[in-house]
Design a protein around this motif. Structure first.
Motif, PDB file in Angstrom:
ATOM      1  N   ASN A 147       9.323   2.817   7.289  1.00  0.00           N
ATOM      2  CA  ASN A 147       9.460   1.417   6.850  1.00  0.00           C
ATOM      3  C   ASN A 147      10.496   1.285   5.751  1.00  0.00           C
ATOM      4  O   ASN A 147      10.975   2.268   5.189  1.00  0.00           O
ATOM      5  CB  ASN A 147       8.121   0.877   6.362  1.00  0.00           C
ATOM      6  N   GLY A 148      10.830   0.030   5.418  1.00  0.00           N
ATOM      7  CA  GLY A 148      11.827  -0.252   4.400  1.00  0.00           C
ATOM      8  C   GLY A 148      11.228  -0.642   3.068  1.00  0.00           C
ATOM      9  O   GLY A 148      10.061  -0.332   2.769  1.00  0.00           O
ATOM     10  N   LEU A 149      12.007  -1.348   2.269  1.00  0.00           N
ATOM     11  CA  LEU A 149      11.616  -1.722   0.914  1.00  0.00           C
ATOM     12  C   LEU A 149      10.385  -2.620   0.928  1.00  0.00           C
ATOM     13  O   LEU A 149      10.318  -3.593   1.675  1.00  0.00           O
ATOM     14  CB  LEU A 149      12.775  -2.438   0.219  1.00  0.00           C
ATOM     15  N   SER A 150       9.403  -2.274   0.105  1.00  0.00           N
ATOM     16  CA  SER A 150       8.148  -3.031  -0.041  1.00  0.00           C
ATOM     17  C   SER A 150       7.377  -3.122   1.268  1.00  0.00           C
ATOM     18  O   SER A 150       6.510  -3.988   1.410  1.00  0.00           O
ATOM     19  CB  SER A 150       8.415  -4.446  -0.572  1.00  0.00           C
ATOM     20  N   GLY A 151       7.660  -2.245   2.218  1.00  0.00           N
ATOM     21  CA  GLY A 151       6.972  -2.270   3.498  1.00  0.00           C
ATOM     22  C   GLY A 151       5.799  -1.304   3.532  1.00  0.00           C
ATOM     23  O   GLY A 151       5.356  -0.768   2.524  1.00  0.00           O
ATOM     24  N   CYS A 178       3.705   7.471   3.466  1.00  0.00           N
ATOM     25  CA  CYS A 178       3.815   8.024   2.115  1.00  0.00           C
ATOM     26  C   CYS A 178       4.623   7.132   1.180  1.00  0.00           C
ATOM     27  O   CYS A 178       4.529   7.274  -0.039  1.00  0.00           O
ATOM     28  CB  CYS A 178       4.442   9.422   2.173  1.00  0.00           C
ATOM     29  N   ASN A 179       5.411   6.205   1.722  1.00  0.00           N
ATOM     30  CA  ASN A 179       6.217   5.291   0.901  1.00  0.00           C
ATOM     31  C   ASN A 179       5.893   3.857   1.303  1.00  0.00           C
ATOM     32  O   ASN A 179       6.330   3.405   2.367  1.00  0.00           O
ATOM     33  CB  ASN A 179       7.710   5.573   1.089  1.00  0.00           C
ATOM     34  N   HIS A 180       5.148   3.170   0.489  1.00  0.00           N
ATOM     35  CA  HIS A 180       4.752   1.803   0.812  1.00  0.00           C
ATOM     36  C   HIS A 180       4.710   0.960  -0.464  1.00  0.00           C
ATOM     37  O   HIS A 180       4.615   1.486  -1.577  1.00  0.00           O
ATOM     38  CB  HIS A 180       3.385   1.776   1.494  1.00  0.00           C
ATOM     39  N   SER A 181       4.805  -0.337  -0.286  1.00  0.00           N
ATOM     40  CA  SER A 181       4.751  -1.326  -1.378  1.00  0.00           C
ATOM     41  C   SER A 181       5.606  -0.878  -2.567  1.00  0.00           C
ATOM     42  O   SER A 181       6.787  -0.613  -2.412  1.00  0.00           O
ATOM     43  CB  SER A 181       3.294  -1.591  -1.773  1.00  0.00           C
ATOM     44  N   THR A 182       5.028  -0.764  -3.749  1.00  0.00           N
ATOM     45  CA  THR A 182       5.826  -0.452  -4.940  1.00  0.00           C
ATOM     46  C   THR A 182       6.278   0.998  -5.002  1.00  0.00           C
ATOM     47  O   THR A 182       7.135   1.341  -5.818  1.00  0.00           O
ATOM     48  CB  THR A 182       5.028  -0.787  -6.212  1.00  0.00           C
ATOM     49  N   LEU A 183       5.735   1.860  -4.159  1.00  0.00           N
ATOM     50  CA  LEU A 183       6.226   3.234  -4.112  1.00  0.00           C
ATOM     51  C   LEU A 183       7.666   3.297  -3.608  1.00  0.00           C
ATOM     52  O   LEU A 183       8.362   4.290  -3.831  1.00  0.00           O
ATOM     53  CB  LEU A 183       5.325   4.096  -3.215  1.00  0.00           C
ATOM     54  N   THR A 184       8.100   2.237  -2.924  1.00  0.00           N
ATOM     55  CA  THR A 184       9.477   2.204  -2.443  1.00  0.00           C
ATOM     56  C   THR A 184      10.470   1.898  -3.561  1.00  0.00           C
ATOM     57  O   THR A 184      11.668   1.816  -3.310  1.00  0.00           O
ATOM     58  CB  THR A 184       9.631   1.152  -1.338  1.00  0.00           C
ATOM     59  N   GLU A 193      11.807  13.130  -0.474  1.00  0.00           N
ATOM     60  CA  GLU A 193      10.996  14.329  -0.660  1.00  0.00           C
ATOM     61  C   GLU A 193       9.589  14.118  -0.102  1.00  0.00           C
ATOM     62  O   GLU A 193       9.037  14.997   0.567  1.00  0.00           O
ATOM     63  CB  GLU A 193      10.918  14.678  -2.148  1.00  0.00           C
ATOM     64  N   ARG A 194       9.019  12.939  -0.392  1.00  0.00           N
ATOM     65  CA  ARG A 194       7.670  12.659   0.111  1.00  0.00           C
ATOM     66  C   ARG A 194       7.647  12.608   1.635  1.00  0.00           C
ATOM     67  O   ARG A 194       6.713  13.120   2.275  1.00  0.00           O
ATOM     68  CB  ARG A 194       7.155  11.347  -0.480  1.00  0.00           C
ATOM     69  N   GLY A 220      14.434   2.442   4.905  1.00  0.00           N
ATOM     70  CA  GLY A 220      13.883   3.626   5.557  1.00  0.00           C
ATOM     71  C   GLY A 220      14.944   4.520   6.166  1.00  0.00           C
ATOM     72  O   GLY A 220      14.745   5.733   6.295  1.00  0.00           O
ATOM     73  N   GLY A 221      16.100   3.949   6.547  1.00  0.00           N
ATOM     74  CA  GLY A 221      17.183   4.764   7.082  1.00  0.00           C
ATOM     75  C   GLY A 221      17.752   5.708   6.037  1.00  0.00           C
ATOM     76  O   GLY A 221      18.058   6.874   6.330  1.00  0.00           O
TER      77      GLY A 221
END
Length: 468
Positions: A147-151, A178-184, A193-194, A220-221
């Motif tokens: 996913n992308g930013l804030s996704g 592993c990368n979602h919402s504010t983690l992005t 790395e995640r 995400g790309g």
């Protein structure tokens, strides 16, 4: 909180239950001052209250209407906001305490019970994995969706379902979580790395996997490009692959390495800012206004953290070039270009217009003068929003010579030349005739179905040209 129910006192008004003698004297003195009309009306109102419901008609009222003070009981239910019990029933505090104390204590769980609890927890974890992983257990081709930013992983729910439905028994789809919402907001490097670690865990859990592909949207790309640089593994023929001419035949370039022990197949991005968001109209909602673009570049990190610095190329860690510039070559951070070269296909889907988050030039990895003049109508009725497909990089020193001197040494030019070392398929998409055309950035992914359903044909185009 204090509940009382005085016994019924026939023949007495409600206020007379407090002090009968005083009430009677007060009533007698009051009646002497009333007019005859009011006195008759008062007798009509008071007389029904003075009749006894339980006494027999001939019984004496003096012996049966002796008043006693009301009994008061403490109702715990009122304390905890419980409704009054039906039929005037009261809580017997003594019985309630005895019932609580008489309950048998639960014995500590035995060793077998602890194993059962752990098994239940593992089962819940497996259920959570099933929500982000779909596909046949026999499938040996892992498709990682990012996913992308804030996704979140749910952004690719429709795409994952369609991949499994149209390629039954061939692909196993994992939607990265592993990368979602504010983690992005943590930065491309940390998120990469995640993602790399998440892919390693999936591969360790499913030993039958042999191939791997990435399908990523927007930011995400970039995360995927960083992750594959960390997952890349050396191979015997790496040196010969590295020395190949950048325009060599794609089949000869294929097979130069592996990712987490798997054979790389497809690397697909949709609306990804490969060149960042720093230059004119790369962030379309700023309308190309220089002041707004400069302000965005200087303040993006206050909104989206380190990710903003990476997108606007304002990061200068240890006096190194910006991260996106370092990612167009192999360096100490990772084998980024070797990893990209190892894929059999690299595809960039890009919105021509109506995408107010990622510009056409940065998502299609082109210079401004290389953007084709296209009619906003599809050539294939099967894919009404796919306008143009290009399967080769822009060639030649002729085009490089035509680049302005001011751009020749710019960071954008460095990134374009670096990414052009490998061939890209460029798929230009347009939602000009769509009802929600201004939502093109999410239509191209079908982020929410049916809201973004007009991008379904773009997903079908990905699947129909997917190398299994």
């Amino acid at each position: 909180m204090w509940a009382h129910t005085p016994p019924e006192q026939p023949g007495m008004p409600a206020f007379s239950r407090l002090c009968p003698s005083a009430t009677c004297s007060l009533a007698a003195s009051t009646q002497t001052h009333l007019s005859p009309h009011r006195r008759r009306r008062r007798r009509r109102l008071v007389s029904p209250m003075g009749q006894s419901r339980s006494a027999s008609p001939g019984s004496s009222r003096s012996s049966s209407t002796r008043w006693s003070p009301p009994a008061l009981r403490f109702d715990l239910g009122m304390l905890f906001g419980r409704k009054q019990r039906p039929g005037g029933e009261r809580l017997d505090l003594g019985n309630w305490v005895r019932r609580v104390l008489s309950r048998p204590l639960q014995p500590p769980p035995a060793a077998g019970r602890e194993v059962e609890v752990e098994a239940e927890e593992e089962g819940r974890d497996a259920g959570n994995r099933e929500e982000v992983e779909v596909g046949s257990e026999e499938a040996d081709h892992l498709v990682v969706m990012v996913n992308g930013l804030s996704g979140s992983s749910s952004d690719w729910k429709f795409g994952a379902e369609q991949f499994v439905k149209r390629l039954p028994g061939k692909v196993y789809v994992h939607r990265s979580e592993c990368n979602h919402s504010t983690l992005t907001f943590d930065g491309v490097d940390l998120m990469g790395e995640r993602l790399a670690e998440e892919v390693r865990q999936v591969v360790q859990r499913r030993r039958n996997l042999r191939k791997i592909s990435f399908v990523a949207h927007s930011l995400g790309g970039l995360i995927s490009r960083y992750a594959i640089g960390k997952l890349y593994e050396h191979s015997i023929g790496e040196e010969s692959c590295r020395n190949m001419d950048k325009h060599s035949d794609e089949e000869n370039m294929y097979g130069c390495g592996k990712l987490a022990g798997l054979e790389p197949m497809n690397f697909i991005t949709s609306a990804t800012p490969h060149l960042g968001s720093r230059w004119n109209k790369q962030l379309p909602f700023l309308f190309g206004v220089p002041l707004l673009e400069r302000t965005a570049a200087e303040t993006a990190h206050f909104i989206v953290g380190r990710t903003g610095k990476h997108l606007f190329l304002s990061d200068r860690d240890d006096e190194k070039p910006p991260l996106l510039v370092r990612m167009v070559e192999d360096c100490d951070d990772g084998k980024f270009m070797s990893a990209l070269r190892s894929f059999k296909r690299r595809v960039a889907y890009a919105n021509i217009t109506y995408d107010h988050i990622v510009g056409w030039r940065t998502s299609s990895i082109r210079r401004q003068h290389e953007l084709p003049e296209l009619k906003l109508t599809a050539n294939d009725e099967k894919y009404p929003h796919v306008i143009h497909v290009s399967t080769a990089n822009p060639e030649g020193p002729q085009q490089e010579d035509s680049v302005d001197a001011s751009l020749a040494d710019s960071l954008e030019e460095i990134m374009i030349r670096g990414l052009a070392q490998v061939t890209w398929e460029r798929v230009d998409v347009c939602f000009h005739e769509s009802r929600l055309k201004y939502n093109a950035h999410y239509n191209i992914q079908v982020r929410t179905h049916p809201t973004n359903m007009e991008g379904e044909d773009v997903i079908y185009h990905m699947i129909d040209n997917f190398l299994v």
